[in-house]
Enzyme design. Structure first.
Site, PDB file in Angstrom:
ATOM      1  N   LYS A  83       0.856  -1.179   0.000  1.00  0.00           N
ATOM      2  CA  LYS A  83       0.000   0.000   0.000  1.00  0.00           C
ATOM      3  C   LYS A  83       0.901   1.242   0.000  1.00  0.00           C
ATOM      4  O   LYS A  83       1.759   1.395   0.884  1.00  0.00           O
ATOM      5  CB  LYS A  83      -0.864  -0.022   1.257  1.00  0.00           C
ATOM      6  CG  LYS A  83      -2.211   0.643   1.108  1.00  0.00           C
ATOM      7  CD  LYS A  83      -3.029   0.385   2.369  1.00  0.00           C
ATOM      8  CE  LYS A  83      -4.421   0.942   2.245  1.00  0.00           C
ATOM      9  NZ  LYS A  83      -5.134   0.892   3.516  1.00  0.00           N
TER      10      LYS A  83
HETATM   11  O1  G3P Z   1      -7.718   1.871   5.328  1.00  0.00           O
HETATM   12  C1  G3P Z   1      -8.002   3.074   4.727  1.00  0.00           C
HETATM   13  C2  G3P Z   1      -9.363   3.633   5.052  1.00  0.00           C
HETATM   14  O2  G3P Z   1     -10.348   2.666   4.931  1.00  0.00           O
HETATM   15  C3  G3P Z   1      -9.435   4.448   6.318  1.00  0.00           C
HETATM   16  O3  G3P Z   1     -10.740   4.729   6.730  1.00  0.00           O
HETATM   17  O4  G3P Z   1     -12.339   5.593   8.406  1.00  0.00           O
HETATM   18  O5  G3P Z   1      -9.904   6.098   8.668  1.00  0.00           O
HETATM   19  O6  G3P Z   1     -11.235   7.182   6.881  1.00  0.00           O
HETATM   20  P1  G3P Z   1     -11.073   5.963   7.727  1.00  0.00           P
END
Ligand code: G3P
Length: 215
Positions: A83
């Site tokens: 990633k």
């Molecule tokens: O893993 C990346 C993403 O899904 C993060 O989500 O909720 O931290 O914006 P969030």
């Protein structure tokens, strides 16, 4: 649409994997930090549980460092993909890693243009962040439709991972937009199961059965 879980918590991954619906796992540095273990240990454990892609994020901000970290992480298990955060250096690193057969998940995608560039560099996955766009008053699900349409227009094989999912509606919208994958937090997966009419229906079936048996 494939379903990934967006967590680094081993117990939760095991629990959802037991449902028989899990196709992969995404982690990020914030999720890893919550677990009190290092990235290598966690992705090694995940690779023993889940038979599908597992995203592990690098911390270098230059292409050389990203490639070095990516090569090391990819040795853990063939299912590991690297990633990278969207930037010029990560485009360069994507080109190198993908030419070596290592899959890249380009993360922190907030525009269709970024997704297009990531795909051009050879990313196997792009991760548009739905919830974080909603947070700033922009419809995140619209971005999913834009990327999906552009990739379809040109037959681009890069898979779209709808990320930063905050509720079950985001999941439906990802599927309607034609996303390949939604990476879903544990709590949202749980919410997806329940519906008050289902609960009511189960209770009624049990009550009627018990009545007919004279219980
Ligand atoms: O893993 C990346 C993403 O899904 C993060 O989500 O909720 O931290 O914006 P969030």
């Amino acid at each position: 649409m494939k379903i990934f879980i967006d967590t680094a918590n081993i117990d939760r991954i095991k629990e959802i994997n037991d449902w028989g619906i899990l196709d992969g796992v995404t982690t990020n540095p914030s999720l890893i930090a919550k677990e009190g273990k290092d990235l290598r240990t966690i992705v090694t454990e995940i690779s023993k549980i889940v038979d599908g892609p597992i995203s592990a994020e690098v911390m270098s901000m230059d292409a050389e460092g990203m490639v070095k970290e990516g090569l090391e992480l990819s040795k853990i298990h063939p299912n590991i993909n690297i990633k990278l955060p969207m930037c010029i250096e990560s485009l360069k690193a994507t080109k190198i890693l993908s030419s070596k057969g290592i899959k890249v998940n380009m993360t922190l995608i907030f525009s269709a243009q970024q997704a297009l560039l990531a795909a051009k560099a050879g990313a196997s996955f792009v991760s548009p962040f739905v919830g974080r766009l909603d947070d700033i008053g922009i419809d995140g699900t619209q971005l999913l439709t834009e990327i999906s349409t552009i990739f379809n227009n040109y037959g681009i094989q890069t898979e779209i991972i709808a990320a930063s999912i905050r509720n079950p509606i985001h999941v439906s919208m990802a599927a309607l937009a034609g996303c390949d994958i939604a990476t879903i937090p544990y709590d949202v997966l749980k919410q997806m199961i329940s519906h008050p009419k289902t609960t009511e229906g189960i209770e009624k079936f049990i009550a009627d059965y018990n009545k007919s048996k004279g219980n």
